[in-house]
Write an enzyme that holds these catalytic residues in place. Structure first.
Site, PDB file in Angstrom:
ATOM      1  N   SER A  97       0.830  -1.206   0.000  1.00  0.00           N
ATOM      2  CA  SER A  97       0.000   0.000   0.000  1.00  0.00           C
ATOM      3  C   SER A  97       0.868   1.261   0.000  1.00  0.00           C
ATOM      4  O   SER A  97       1.678   1.456  -0.879  1.00  0.00           O
ATOM      5  CB  SER A  97      -0.968  -0.042   1.179  1.00  0.00           C
ATOM      6  OG  SER A  97      -1.918   0.982   1.105  1.00  0.00           O
ATOM      7  N   ASP A 241      -3.211   5.826  -4.050  1.00  0.00           N
ATOM      8  CA  ASP A 241      -2.009   5.265  -3.459  1.00  0.00           C
ATOM      9  C   ASP A 241      -1.553   4.082  -4.328  1.00  0.00           C
ATOM     10  O   ASP A 241      -2.197   3.760  -5.330  1.00  0.00           O
ATOM     11  CB  ASP A 241      -2.257   4.867  -2.001  1.00  0.00           C
ATOM     12  CG  ASP A 241      -3.271   3.753  -1.842  1.00  0.00           C
ATOM     13  OD1 ASP A 241      -4.109   3.578  -2.746  1.00  0.00           O
ATOM     14  OD2 ASP A 241      -3.240   3.052  -0.810  1.00  0.00           O
ATOM     15  N   ASP A 243      -1.739   0.871  -4.365  1.00  0.00           N
ATOM     16  CA  ASP A 243      -2.656  -0.221  -4.702  1.00  0.00           C
ATOM     17  C   ASP A 243      -4.071   0.274  -4.982  1.00  0.00           C
ATOM     18  O   ASP A 243      -4.990  -0.515  -5.198  1.00  0.00           O
ATOM     19  CB  ASP A 243      -2.659  -1.291  -3.613  1.00  0.00           C
ATOM     20  CG  ASP A 243      -3.225  -0.815  -2.287  1.00  0.00           C
ATOM     21  OD1 ASP A 243      -3.037   0.374  -1.946  1.00  0.00           O
ATOM     22  OD2 ASP A 243      -3.853  -1.619  -1.576  1.00  0.00           O
ATOM     23  N   ASP A 245      -6.587   1.593  -3.399  1.00  0.00           N
ATOM     24  CA  ASP A 245      -7.798   1.443  -2.580  1.00  0.00           C
ATOM     25  C   ASP A 245      -8.139   2.758  -1.879  1.00  0.00           C
ATOM     26  O   ASP A 245      -9.183   2.871  -1.229  1.00  0.00           O
ATOM     27  CB  ASP A 245      -7.672   0.306  -1.566  1.00  0.00           C
ATOM     28  CG  ASP A 245      -6.527   0.469  -0.579  1.00  0.00           C
ATOM     29  OD1 ASP A 245      -5.715   1.423  -0.735  1.00  0.00           O
ATOM     30  OD2 ASP A 245      -6.421  -0.365   0.343  1.00  0.00           O
TER      31      ASP A 245
END
Length: 445
Positions: A97, A241, A243, A245
């Site tokens: 992340s 970000d 990833d 999410d």
């Protein structure tokens, strides 16, 4: 400091000393055992170590008797949805992340594309800690296959939502700036924007995992996006970000308004359409509570961590929820934070209202939120908590996740991070001075 972080967010650590093929294989084996999984979807972000970790995950799944379905580079919400769309038994996301580039991680999903809950992760960790591994012989080894189209499936599911009017958004011909931080969103977000008829101005969309700035999409890290909005006279800027999410917004004046507004605006948008409960975590802005009160619905709070919010949302029948770090959860789509969805919902909101981002923000009660963190250095927070309970005597106290002290119009939350070896302090108040004072009071202790 060498440490492997373990929580409901999965496991993560610095590649090499903490996070390596041996560690990866052991946790994968325990995960397969825990769920009895035979068919597992695997996706990864763009970090330079991603391919190495992905290979380890695939081999460990095979050796544990499970078939691995490899998506390649995919956002966290895309993997979550792919578990459902491919009818898999489980999912694994290779991503750290917002952590720095030297980190990598595994996020564990069940057959519904939802993170393992606290009881499940404790069982998983127990299998590893007690060395209860079960490796297959030659006849029980699983297979590896590739799957394409996960991004297409994710995008189409968003466009098919009742709350998204594709033609209405396309008619607005929005000028949109996007910063993908060279992460997984770099591939899928521009494609979604194209489907929505936007004129796209993108920066940092090479999916090579070399972060051009600190990857967390907080205002201080979005100067490139802010400049791009101004230079190209865009209606809005989006930042995800690594990833994807989480999603943060920049308004039409090139101002990074703070990731808390992503969820607040989405809640206002959804409650205009359908009344129902809302659930957020303990560290999310009170803006959501004010919006819920305006619409005459209940707002609940859960412990920090996507799955904790998800569990509470399912229990109370929430129509929307999420976390104030830019993570929207919409049950109509799936029960995961989704930065891709946030892009579409924001554009739909702007199109419906015929308004600007700054206008929509001005309609929401204003607070100032201050977010800080400090190194734990292996120390316990118990002594700090005891001091704070005396310091903030008289406040409403919530002890479910660290300590949260609340007053009529302000609050401060202190807790250990699920993803970094630090403690987080988040305070909110009607003005900057009061929020900073609350944070400083904690730091001085």
């Amino acid at each position: 400091m060498s440490v492997l972080m373990r929580s409901v967010s999965g496991i993560r650590g610095i590649v090499g000393p903490d996070f390596n093929p041996l560690v990866i294989s052991e946790y994968i084996n325990a995960f397969v055992q825990l769920l009895g999984a035979k068919k597992v979807v695997v996706g990864r972000d763009t970090r330079p170590t991603g391919a190495m970790v992905e290979g380890c995950v695939a081999a460990a799944l095979q050796a544990s008797g499970a078939d691995a379905i490899m998506l390649g580079i995919a956002s966290t919400p895309t993997v979550e949805m792919a578990v459902l769309q491919l009818k898999a038994d489980a999912g694994i996301i290779v991503t750290a992340s917002h952590n720095p580039i030297e980190w990598n991680a595994l996020k564990f999903l069940n057959h519904e594309g939802i993170f393992l809950d606290e009881a499940q992760v404790q069982k998983l960790f127990s299998i590893v800690d007690n060395r209860q591994f079960k490796w297959q012989g030659y006849a029980g080894v699983g297979t590896i296959s590739q799957s394409s189209g996960a991004d297409d499936g994710h995008i189409q599911a968003i466009l098919d939502l009742d709350c998204i009017d594709v033609e209405l958004v396309r008619k607005r011909k929005f000028k949109v700036a996007y910063d993908g931080v060279n992460g997984a969103g770099s591939l899928i977000v521009p494609r979604l924007l194209e489907k929505l008829g936007c004129q796209i101005h993108a920066v940092h969309v090479e999916p090579n995992g070399i972060f051009p700035h600190i990857p967390e999409p907080t205002p201080e890290n979005l100067s490139d996006l802010r400049n791009l909005v101004l230079q190209k006279k865009c209606d809005v800027g989006f930042a995800t970000d690594p990833d994807a999410d989480r999603c943060a917004l920049v308004n039409e004046h090139g101002e990074a308004i703070g990731e808390e507004y992503t969820l607040a605006l989405a809640v206002e948008f959804m409650l205009r359409r359908r009344k129902g409960p809302v659930t957020v975590n303990l560290s999310t802005s009170r803006m959501v509570e004010d919006i819920a009160a305006k619409h005459g619905v209940k707002a609940a709070r859960a412990k920090v961590g996507e799955v904790n919010v998800t569990v509470a949302m399912r229990e109370n029948g929430s129509v929307i929820g999420g976390e104030g770090n830019g993570g929207i959860i919409l049950p109509d789509l799936h029960y995961g934070r989704d930065g891709i969805l946030a892009v579409a919902m924001t554009l739909q909101n702007l199109a419906e209202r015929g308004a600007t981002v700054s206008t929509l923000v001005s309609e929401i009660p204003s607070y100032h939120i201050d977010k800080r963190k400090f190194e734990l250095g292996g120390k316990s927070l118990t002594e700090l908590y005891a001091h704070l309970e005396n310091t903030f005597a008289g406040a409403e106290v919530d002890r479910r996740d660290g300590l949260r002290f609340a007053w009529d119009r302000s609050w401060v939350h202190v807790r250990p991070s699920n993803t970094e070896p630090v403690a987080r302090i988040i305070a909110e108040a009607p003005n900057r001075e009061e929020a900073e004072r609350l944070c400083l009071t904690v730091e001085k202790r």
